[in-house]
Design a protein around this motif. Structure first.
Motif, short mmCIF file in Angstrom:
data_model
loop_
_atom_site.label_atom_id
_atom_site.label_comp_id
_atom_site.label_asym_id
_atom_site.label_seq_id
_atom_site.Cartn_x
_atom_site.Cartn_y
_atom_site.Cartn_z
N LEU A 398 0.77 -1.12 0.01
CA LEU A 398 0.11 -0.08 -0.01
C LEU A 398 0.87 1.26 0.00
O LEU A 398 1.95 1.16 0.61
N VAL A 399 0.39 2.48 -0.66
CA VAL A 399 1.15 3.39 -0.71
C VAL A 399 0.15 4.73 -0.30
O VAL A 399 -0.66 4.72 -1.21
N SER A 400 0.42 5.26 0.65
CA SER A 400 -0.24 6.66 1.16
C SER A 400 0.28 7.68 0.56
O SER A 400 1.39 7.96 1.18
N ALA A 437 -7.75 1.82 4.99
CA ALA A 437 -6.51 1.62 4.23
C ALA A 437 -5.31 2.40 4.83
O ALA A 437 -4.28 2.03 4.85
N PHE A 438 -5.75 3.72 5.48
CA PHE A 438 -4.83 4.86 5.76
C PHE A 438 -4.20 3.95 7.02
O PHE A 438 -2.79 4.30 7.37
N THR A 439 -4.77 3.76 8.00
CA THR A 439 -4.19 2.97 9.34
C THR A 439 -3.24 1.97 8.77
O THR A 439 -2.39 1.52 9.80
N VAL A 440 -3.50 1.23 7.78
CA VAL A 440 -2.62 0.20 7.28
C VAL A 440 -1.45 0.79 6.60
O VAL A 440 -0.32 0.35 6.87
N ALA A 441 -1.55 1.61 5.83
CA ALA A 441 -0.48 2.10 4.98
C ALA A 441 0.52 2.99 5.59
O ALA A 441 1.77 3.04 5.42
N ALA A 442 -0.04 3.84 6.39
CA ALA A 442 0.83 5.16 7.23
C ALA A 442 1.09 4.86 8.57
O ALA A 442 1.85 5.73 9.06
N LEU A 443 0.45 3.97 9.28
CA LEU A 443 0.90 3.91 10.53
C LEU A 443 1.50 2.31 10.83
O LEU A 443 1.10 1.70 10.40
#
Length: 449
Positions: A398-400, A437-443
């Motif tokens: 994933l890419v944020s 998805a943001f919690t997976v990609a950026a955290l």
């Protein structure tokens, strides 16, 4: 459902009943066979329904309740991450994130390494082999739920350059010294730096018996996770990687705050005593739309790597994505280990399917194409790797991408998509699930989607 409706109408009545039920089975056939946006229409049904339920229930908007305090030990995160709890390990001082629903216990380790693309091919091959041994080590115990590799670009406040100049520079008042100092003052805040972390998640369900033996609960899980932490650090050092100190609550608070509020990242870097409370590190506001996410000071969009390279590539094939400059992004690679017995069964099943399909194609006179041969060779390579001691993992990339405005966000997303094409990757923008998805990609929480 369409076939069942068609067969029942065919046997229950004449052709007139087929006409009456035509809207039902024709709609089912259309949902099954017609593609929309690269996916069959039936695959959009759960995504759209889930999005509508969340939209009607007010789950796409989050506001921090400033007056009402959160329960002690929580991470103050929105969405399904609100259930996460922190646990401070008394022996190592590391913060462990407990997910009571998924039954995982996660710890975070920063890693530093030399520039991979600047090494010669032999050194690159040696480091790739060493990293393969690290992944194989994580697969052997059977107690690891996930291993997340998170590589982020962070704005550089210039504190590191200023400190280096203060320690190693010669400020003798000369023209060269003044010019160099002015250059550091101007270029430092405009630069960016890369930070890499490894997040190790313990599967508390798979290790339930060992946890009970170690004392049960979070204390037993922490004791078991410490063993995996020691194994990981040893494997990383063998692979010529430099592990740092395990994340403390302060480190995790800074990482969470800078992800949701990139505008204060420089201030957090310069003022080390502010913004370090984990209880207040979450966002103040979150608004989720169909294809993007807005948090405190930035707009975000998450891309999913739907297709990895189909041909052999060099070890540094991700360089166009990871080394893109001027873009605030986070690249997350989630590695899910598969047990050796399950991996062996899957490989045998794939081999059996290929052999039977090849025999059927030969019987009917169909020609074998290159894609089928490449897939079979890939299965044989996986079997050879598993036999030689390597592990089999399932990868999710994933890419944020983050930007201050929507126009800058769209430009940054387009640049990342072009960089992914150069890296032989196919990316797709996730819709209807940007917040998760943001919690997976950026955290660095080793979560899944």
């Amino acid at each position: 459902m369409g076939i069942i409706t068609f067969v029942l109408a065919l046997y229950a009545g004449d052709g007139q009943l087929l006409i009456y039920t035509a809207p039902a089975w024709a709609s089912a056939a259309a949902l099954t066979w017609f593609p929309v946006g690269g996916r069959k229409a039936v695959e959009w049904v759960p995504v759209v329904l889930h999005w509508l339920l969340r939209l009607l229930g007010g789950q796409t908007m989050y506001r921090r309740r400033v007056v009402k305090p959160r329960p002690a030990g929580t991470l103050a995160l929105p969405g399904d991450a609100a259930a996460l709890r922190e646990y401070l390990d008394p022996e190592t001082g590391a913060v462990m994130v407990h997910d009571p629903h998924a039954q995982t216990l996660t710890v975070i380790l920063p890693v530093t390494h030399p520039a991979f693309v600047l090494l010669d091919p032999l050194q690159q091959e040696r480091r790739v082999t060493g990293w393969g041994r690290v992944l194989a080590t994580m697969c052997r115990s059977g107690r690891i739920a996930r291993l997340q590799v998170l590589e982020r670009t962070l704005p550089d406040s210039g504190a590191g350059l200023a400190q280096w100049w203060a320690e190693h520079g010669t400020d003798d008042g000369s023209w060269a010294a003044r010019t160099y100092g002015e250059l550091i003052d101007r270029a430092g805040p405009a630069g960016e730096r890369h930070a890499t972390t490894l997040s190790l998640a313990l599967d508390m369900k798979a290790a339930a018996r060992q946890i009970r033996t170690a004392g049960g609960g979070l204390r037993g899980g922490a004791a078991l996770l410490r063993q995996e932490m020691t194994t990981l650090v040893t494997a990383l050092r063998t692979a010529d990687l430099k592990p740092g100190a395990w994340f403390t609550p302060t480190d995790l608070a800074v990482a969470l705050r800078s992800a949701y509020d990139p505008g204060v990242a420089n201030s957090l870097d310069r003022l080390g005593e502010l913004g370090i409370e984990l209880a207040t590190a979450g966002p103040v506001a979150v608004d989720e739309s169909w294809d993007r996410l807005r948090t405190d000071s930035a707009h975000h969009a998450v891309l999913w790597i739907s297709e990895w390279p189909r041909a052999l590539v060099f070890p540094g094939f991700l360089a166009p994505v990871l080394l893109s400059t001027g873009i605030r992004r986070a690249f997350s690679l989630v590695c899910t280990p598969i047990r050796s017995d399950q991996a062996a069964r899957d490989i045998r099943r794939k081999k059996t399917e290929y052999v039977s399909d090849a025999a059927q194609r030969q019987r009917i006179g169909q020609i074998e194409d290159a894609q089928q041969s490449a897939e079979y060779q890939d299965v044989l390579q996986q079997e050879a790797d598993l036999t030689s001691g390597h592990g089999v993992l399932r990868y999710t990339g994933l890419v944020s991408v983050s930007a201050p405005t929507t126009d800058e966000l769209e430009a940054a997303v387009s640049a990342i998509e072009q960089a992914a094409i150069q890296a032989s990757l196919e990316t797709r923008r996730l819709v209807g699930q940007q917040a998760q998805a943001f919690t997976v990609a950026a955290l660095p929480l080793a979560r899944t989607i």
